[in-house]
Scaffold this motif. Structure first.
Motif, short mmCIF file in Angstrom:
data_model
loop_
_atom_site.label_atom_id
_atom_site.label_comp_id
_atom_site.label_asym_id
_atom_site.label_seq_id
_atom_site.Cartn_x
_atom_site.Cartn_y
_atom_site.Cartn_z
N ALA A 1 0.86 -1.18 0.00
CA ALA A 1 0.00 0.00 0.00
C ALA A 1 0.89 1.23 0.00
O ALA A 1 2.12 1.13 0.15
CB ALA A 1 -0.94 0.01 1.21
N MET A 2 0.29 2.39 -0.17
CA MET A 2 1.05 3.64 -0.23
C MET A 2 0.11 4.78 0.11
O MET A 2 -1.10 4.72 -0.16
CB MET A 2 1.64 3.82 -1.63
N TRP A 3 0.66 5.85 0.69
CA TRP A 3 -0.09 7.08 0.91
C TRP A 3 0.20 8.02 -0.24
O TRP A 3 1.36 8.36 -0.50
CB TRP A 3 0.30 7.72 2.24
N LEU A 4 -0.83 8.44 -0.95
CA LEU A 4 -0.68 9.33 -2.11
C LEU A 4 -1.22 10.71 -1.76
O LEU A 4 -2.41 10.87 -1.46
CB LEU A 4 -1.40 8.77 -3.32
N ASP A 5 -0.34 11.70 -1.80
CA ASP A 5 -0.70 13.06 -1.41
C ASP A 5 -1.30 13.82 -2.58
O ASP A 5 -1.63 13.25 -3.61
CB ASP A 5 0.53 13.78 -0.86
N ASP A 6 -1.43 15.14 -2.41
CA ASP A 6 -2.05 15.97 -3.44
C ASP A 6 -1.02 16.62 -4.36
O ASP A 6 -1.22 17.72 -4.85
CB ASP A 6 -2.93 17.05 -2.79
N GLY A 7 0.10 15.95 -4.59
CA GLY A 7 1.10 16.48 -5.51
C GLY A 7 0.56 16.59 -6.93
O GLY A 7 -0.60 16.24 -7.20
N GLU A 8 1.39 17.03 -7.82
CA GLU A 8 0.92 17.28 -9.19
C GLU A 8 0.90 16.01 -10.05
O GLU A 8 -0.02 15.80 -10.83
CB GLU A 8 1.80 18.34 -9.85
N ARG A 9 1.92 15.16 -9.90
CA ARG A 9 2.01 14.01 -10.80
C ARG A 9 2.85 12.91 -10.17
O ARG A 9 3.55 13.14 -9.17
CB ARG A 9 2.63 14.42 -12.14
N ILE A 10 2.79 11.73 -10.76
CA ILE A 10 3.55 10.59 -10.27
C ILE A 10 3.96 9.74 -11.48
O ILE A 10 3.23 9.68 -12.48
CB ILE A 10 2.72 9.77 -9.26
N ARG A 11 5.12 9.12 -11.39
CA ARG A 11 5.61 8.35 -12.53
C ARG A 11 4.80 7.06 -12.69
O ARG A 11 4.48 6.39 -11.72
CB ARG A 11 7.09 8.02 -12.37
N SER A 12 4.48 6.76 -13.94
CA SER A 12 3.62 5.61 -14.21
C SER A 12 4.13 4.84 -15.42
O SER A 12 5.05 5.28 -16.12
CB SER A 12 2.18 6.08 -14.47
N LEU A 13 3.51 3.70 -15.65
CA LEU A 13 3.88 2.81 -16.74
C LEU A 13 2.62 2.35 -17.46
O LEU A 13 1.66 1.95 -16.82
CB LEU A 13 4.65 1.60 -16.19
N ASP A 14 2.64 2.41 -18.78
CA ASP A 14 1.51 1.93 -19.58
C ASP A 14 2.01 0.81 -20.48
O ASP A 14 2.63 1.05 -21.53
CB ASP A 14 0.93 3.06 -20.42
N PRO A 15 1.76 -0.47 -20.11
CA PRO A 15 2.26 -1.59 -20.91
C PRO A 15 1.68 -1.64 -22.32
O PRO A 15 2.25 -2.32 -23.18
CB PRO A 15 1.80 -2.83 -20.11
N CYS A 16 0.57 -0.94 -22.55
CA CYS A 16 -0.07 -0.99 -23.87
C CYS A 16 0.60 -0.10 -24.90
O CYS A 16 0.34 -0.22 -26.10
CB CYS A 16 -1.55 -0.59 -23.73
N GLN A 17 1.44 0.82 -24.44
CA GLN A 17 2.11 1.73 -25.37
C GLN A 17 3.29 1.04 -26.04
O GLN A 17 3.84 0.06 -25.52
CB GLN A 17 2.58 2.98 -24.63
N PRO A 18 3.73 1.55 -27.21
CA PRO A 18 4.89 0.94 -27.87
C PRO A 18 6.17 1.19 -27.08
O PRO A 18 6.23 2.10 -26.24
CB PRO A 18 4.92 1.66 -29.23
#
Length: 502
Positions: free
Chosen positions: A286-303
């Motif tokens: 689990a994780m606590w997610l604050d009200d920051g602007e953005r977070i790094r993510s991964l999209d396996p569907c992209q090339p």
């Protein structure tokens, strides 16, 4: 086949579905019907009692019911059924004497055991249908990636293709018939309004009463919109226990975590605290997610080369894949790396600490609400971000004019603080871009099908300070915030609350 041909083919398939409709095959499941009736009684009790001591029992019971509905493979291929049934029995036993409805606890235990020791007839009907139409002519559509993995393990001997709805849309296999496991209500309407196959059939247990096929969101307003007819077929023993209970909302059928009640009350967080939503992650985390602007993510569907990106915090949903640094936040490591690259890194860091400390003191003395009012009066349009700006890793407000007005309100000369913060932001962008490139290489070197099947994956980066990056799927987001230490924000930690959500 070019894009126009693909569109024409989809229109033709939609026309075929509109003419013939879809089949909804409701299969008798006496053991499941008995357990469903008990779970519905439990759901009503939970609503009456509120969150608390019944949460663990309700979570295990709903997970067992959902699995019975969406993973009807034989028990030998479905060991989690027995685990869940034991959890229901364990929590029911623990509550003995704690509630007046002892008969309900006994029925939950007994009906869960019946489910754990009887194969679902739904699976047998599904397999017969696949063999009847021809395994090369059909595809089985599962409700989730874990469900698809479970069904595929059973059906691989028959060489039956099993996909999720999203995979079906992306891969567009040459199949005539889609056999969808689960009620239509839990799938996107595009499965039938923009089909990939000329035939679609849904398979569900007869105890799930809603057999309607959802239409697109604009169907009520669009002239000539597709309205798909459902032809309901029933098979097997469809007898159910007689219960005088109100209809259960469809959301109640989904596996749900036990969030409990908010503990923070109405107090405001201190400068060392943040309001954050609890996020349950794949892998027992689990994780606590604050009200920051953005977070790094991964999209396996992209090339390849376009899979790693930043996602706006407000856009994070169940199913989003996040890239997290194990043990601490990525943001702290990025900040230190960016400072180290600057010729005047110590001066830049000192200037940042100074204005952020002044802002933190204002928040402490005036309070958050009054600080926001005064900043807005001073022309800072994003004043509601004041608390977030005290975080060292958030370099400055995005707007130049807003930052200048903030500094003026704090009594700080615009220069050199403004220039230093802007310099630091550019350095952060460069470091972040380099880390992204290395992440892209690491992602390209692993089997992303494992990530989609399991839900989490460790990545090795050849960059100091960024080893131990974890790609993990968001399972659920709490409906309320809690006040937590800023040091705990965005740091993954062990948590078993989502163990039945995968």
């Amino acid at each position: 086949m070019n894009r126009i041909d693909i569109i024409n083919e989809r229109y033709a398939l939609s026309g075929a579905i509109a003419r013939t409709g879809v089949e909804v095959v409701a299969v008798g499941d006496p053991a499941g019907a008995r357990f469903n009736a008990a779970v519905r009684r439990l759901t009503i009790l939970v609503k009456d009692e509120g969150p608390g001591y019944l949460d663990d029992l309700a979570a295990a019971a709903k997970a067992l019911r959902w699995r019975r509905m969406t993973q009807p493979q034989p028990l030998v291929f479905n060991p989690v059924i027995l685990q869940l049934a034991r959890e229901v029995e364990r929590h029911s036993r623990r509550l003995t004497g704690a509630i007046a409805e002892q008969d309900l606890l006994d029925e939950l235990s007994a009906s869960a055991a019946a489910v754990a020791f009887s194969d679902s007839a739904l699976g047998a009907v599904l397999l017969r249908s696949c063999l009847a139409v021809g395994i090369k002519n059909c595809v089985v559509v599962a409700a989730s990636k874990p469900a698809a993995a479970g069904l595929a393990a059973w059906m691989e001997e028959q060489d039956v293709l099993v996909l999720t709805a999203g995979e079906l849309e992306r891969e567009k296999p040459k199949r005539e018939q889609a056999y969808v496991v689960g009620p239509p209500r839990f799938y996107r309407s595009s499965l039938v309004t923009a089909p990939v196959t000329s035939g679609v059939s849904f398979f569900l247990p007869a105890w799930f009463g809603d057999r309607s096929v959802p239409s697109s969101a604009i169907a009520l307003y669009a002239e000539g919109a597709l309205r798909i007819q459902a032809h309901v077929l029933t098979q097997g023993d469809t007898a159910e226990p007689e219960v005088d209970l109100p209809a259960e909302p469809e959301a109640e059928y989904l596996p749900q975590p036990a969030w409990g009640a908010r503990q923070a009350g109405e107090r405001e967080p201190t400068n060392e605290e943040a309001e954050a939503h609890k996020i349950l992650l794949s892998g027992g985390l689990a994780m606590w997610l604050d009200d920051g602007e953005r977070i790094r993510s991964l999209d396996p569907c992209q090339p390849a080369g376009e899979r790693v990106a930043y996602t706006d915090i407000q856009a994070v949903r169940a199913g989003t894949y996040l890239l997290l640094r194990q043990g601490e936040t990525e943001r702290g490591a990025l900040y230190q790396a960016a400072i180290a690259r600057l010729a005047r890194g110590d001066e830049v860091d000192a200037a940042q600490v100074a204005w952020k400390q002044l802002l933190a003191e204002k928040l402490q003395t005036l309070g958050y609400r009054k600080t926001v009012r005064e900043l807005r009066a001073a022309g800072v349009t994003t004043a509601d971000r004041a608390r977030a700006w005290t975080n060292p890793s958030l370099t400055r407000p995005h707007s130049d004019q807003g930052f200048e007005r903030l500094l003026r309100w704090l009594g700080v000369d615009a220069q050199p603080t403004f220039g230093y913060a802007t310099m630091l932001r550019k350095s952060l962008y460069r470091v972040s871009a380099e880390v992204r490139e290395k992440l892209e290489k690491a992602v390209s070197a692993v089997d992303l099908s494992e990530l989609e099947a399991v839900g989490h994956l460790s990545l090795d980066l050849e960059t100091d300070g960024f080893r131990g990056i974890l790609a993990t799927r968001v399972l659920a987001i709490s409906p309320f915030t809690e006040i937590v230490s800023r040091h705990d924000v965005r740091v993954p930690f062990k948590d078993g609350s989502g163990r039945w959500l995968e």
